[in-house]
Design an enzyme around this catalytic site. Structure first.
Site, PDB file in Angstrom:
ATOM      1  N   LYS A  11      -3.065   6.085  -1.208  1.00 32.48           N
ATOM      2  CA  LYS A  11      -2.651   7.148  -0.295  1.00 32.48           C
ATOM      3  C   LYS A  11      -1.533   8.025  -0.897  1.00 32.48           C
ATOM      4  CE  LYS A  11      -4.069   4.792   3.985  1.00 32.48           C
ATOM      5  NZ  LYS A  11      -3.616   4.369   5.353  1.00 32.48           N
ATOM      6  N   TYR A  51     -11.266   9.706   9.391  1.00 32.17           N
ATOM      7  CA  TYR A  51     -10.621   8.847  10.383  1.00 32.17           C
ATOM      8  C   TYR A  51     -11.133   9.117  11.803  1.00 32.17           C
ATOM      9  CZ  TYR A  51      -7.151   6.704   7.254  1.00 32.17           C
ATOM     10  OH  TYR A  51      -6.520   5.949   6.290  1.00 32.17           O
ATOM     11  N   PHE A  59      -1.480   8.353  17.206  1.00 33.01           N
ATOM     12  CA  PHE A  59      -0.979   8.646  15.859  1.00 33.01           C
ATOM     13  C   PHE A  59      -1.941   9.496  15.026  1.00 33.01           C
ATOM     14  CE2 PHE A  59      -2.988   4.395  15.805  1.00 33.01           C
ATOM     15  CZ  PHE A  59      -3.974   4.589  14.846  1.00 33.01           C
ATOM     16  N   ARG A  87      -8.996  -6.149   1.261  1.00 32.69           N
ATOM     17  CA  ARG A  87      -8.099  -6.203   2.426  1.00 32.69           C
ATOM     18  C   ARG A  87      -6.991  -7.227   2.193  1.00 32.69           C
ATOM     19  NH1 ARG A  87      -8.676  -2.280   6.572  1.00 32.69           N
ATOM     20  NH2 ARG A  87      -7.450  -3.747   7.784  1.00 32.69           N
ATOM     21  N   THR A  93      -1.846  -3.904   7.969  1.00 26.49           N
ATOM     22  CA  THR A  93      -1.674  -2.458   8.195  1.00 26.49           C
ATOM     23  C   THR A  93      -0.199  -2.079   8.249  1.00 26.49           C
ATOM     24  OG1 THR A  93      -3.732  -2.483   9.459  1.00 26.49           O
ATOM     25  CG2 THR A  93      -2.300  -0.565   9.754  1.00 26.49           C
ATOM     26  N   ARG A 104       0.753  -3.378   0.217  1.00 22.84           N
ATOM     27  CA  ARG A 104       1.535  -2.721   1.267  1.00 22.84           C
ATOM     28  C   ARG A 104       2.950  -3.295   1.355  1.00 22.84           C
ATOM     29  NH1 ARG A 104      -3.516  -2.174   5.493  1.00 22.84           N
ATOM     30  NH2 ARG A 104      -3.908   0.053   5.210  1.00 22.84           N
ATOM     31  N   ASN A 114       1.315   3.809   4.491  1.00 20.03           N
ATOM     32  CA  ASN A 114       1.149   2.421   4.073  1.00 20.03           C
ATOM     33  C   ASN A 114       0.357   2.216   2.780  1.00 20.03           C
ATOM     34  OD1 ASN A 114      -1.337   2.940   5.127  1.00 20.03           O
ATOM     35  ND2 ASN A 114      -1.281   1.376   6.728  1.00 20.03           N
ATOM     36  N   HIS A 117      -5.757   2.347   1.558  1.00 19.02           N
ATOM     37  CA  HIS A 117      -6.822   2.166   2.553  1.00 19.02           C
ATOM     38  C   HIS A 117      -7.874   1.260   1.951  1.00 19.02           C
ATOM     39  CE1 HIS A 117     -10.045   2.938   5.422  1.00 19.02           C
ATOM     40  NE2 HIS A 117     -10.837   3.005   4.360  1.00 19.02           N
ATOM     41  N   GLU A 128     -18.027   5.148   4.240  1.00 21.42           N
ATOM     42  CA  GLU A 128     -16.867   5.735   3.564  1.00 21.42           C
ATOM     43  C   GLU A 128     -17.181   6.069   2.102  1.00 21.42           C
ATOM     44  OE1 GLU A 128     -13.737   2.913   4.376  1.00 21.42           O
ATOM     45  OE2 GLU A 128     -13.685   3.450   6.510  1.00 21.42           O
TER      46      GLU A 128
END
Ligand code: DAT
Ligand code: MG
Length: 143
Positions: A11, A51, A59, A87, A93, A104, A114, A117, A128
């Site tokens: 990100k 998203y 948010f 993950r 998250t 993270r 964060n 993704h 995706e």
């Protein structure tokens, strides 16, 4: 467990921190192969579409603003149990809840920004990957 593909983003906060390579190293150390990769600066429409599942969340506006605030790296990772493996190395998250040694925990400070993704299921991974990559851009290993 079969070989899976998952979709990943480094990100804008992590790109700004100049840790693309460190995050890629974590993928490789976890046995995940990068089979597609590019740097993009997402448009508002692109981020909103990506998203879309979160569009009713409070948010959402801030998330889209953050994701379009600078360039990102998008990649396809392939490996054993790739979705869960990615993950796991990303961490929770909320970086405050992420286990030590996760991406993270090490590179992010808040849930708003964060660092990474990762797809959460086979269906979202397929959607995706196709959202950002054409078939020709994906390069499975031949050796
Ligand atoms: P993840 O990115 O771990 O899959 P998610 O799909 O629930 O998490 O949410 C997508 C992104 O939205 C997340 O990475 C950061 C943002 N987000 C989620 N929950 C949030 C919250 N409570 N406040 C601010 N941003 C949030
Ligand atoms: Mg998610």
């Amino acid at each position: 467990m079969a070989i899976e593909r998952t979709f990943s983003i480094v990100k804008p906060d992590a790109v700004a921190k100049n840790v693309i390579g460190e995050i890629y190293t974590r993928f490789e150390r976890a046995g995940l192969k990068i089979i597609a990769s590019k740097m993009i600066h997402m448009s508002k429409e692109q981020a909103e579409g990506f998203y879309a599942e979160h569009k009713e969340r409070p948010f959402f506006g801030a998330l889209v603003e953050f994701m379009t605030s600078g360039p990102v790296m998008v990649q396809v990772l392939e490996g054993e149990n790739a979705i869960a493996a990615n993950r796991e190395i990303m961490g929770a998250t909320n970086p405050q809840e992420a286990l030590r040694g996760t991406i993270r925990a090490d590179y992010a400070v808040s849930v708003d920004e964060n660092a990474a993704h990762g797809s959460d299921a086979p269906e979202s991974a397929a959607r995706e990957i196709a959202y950002f990559f054409s078939d020709e851009e994906i390069c499975p290993r031949t050796r």
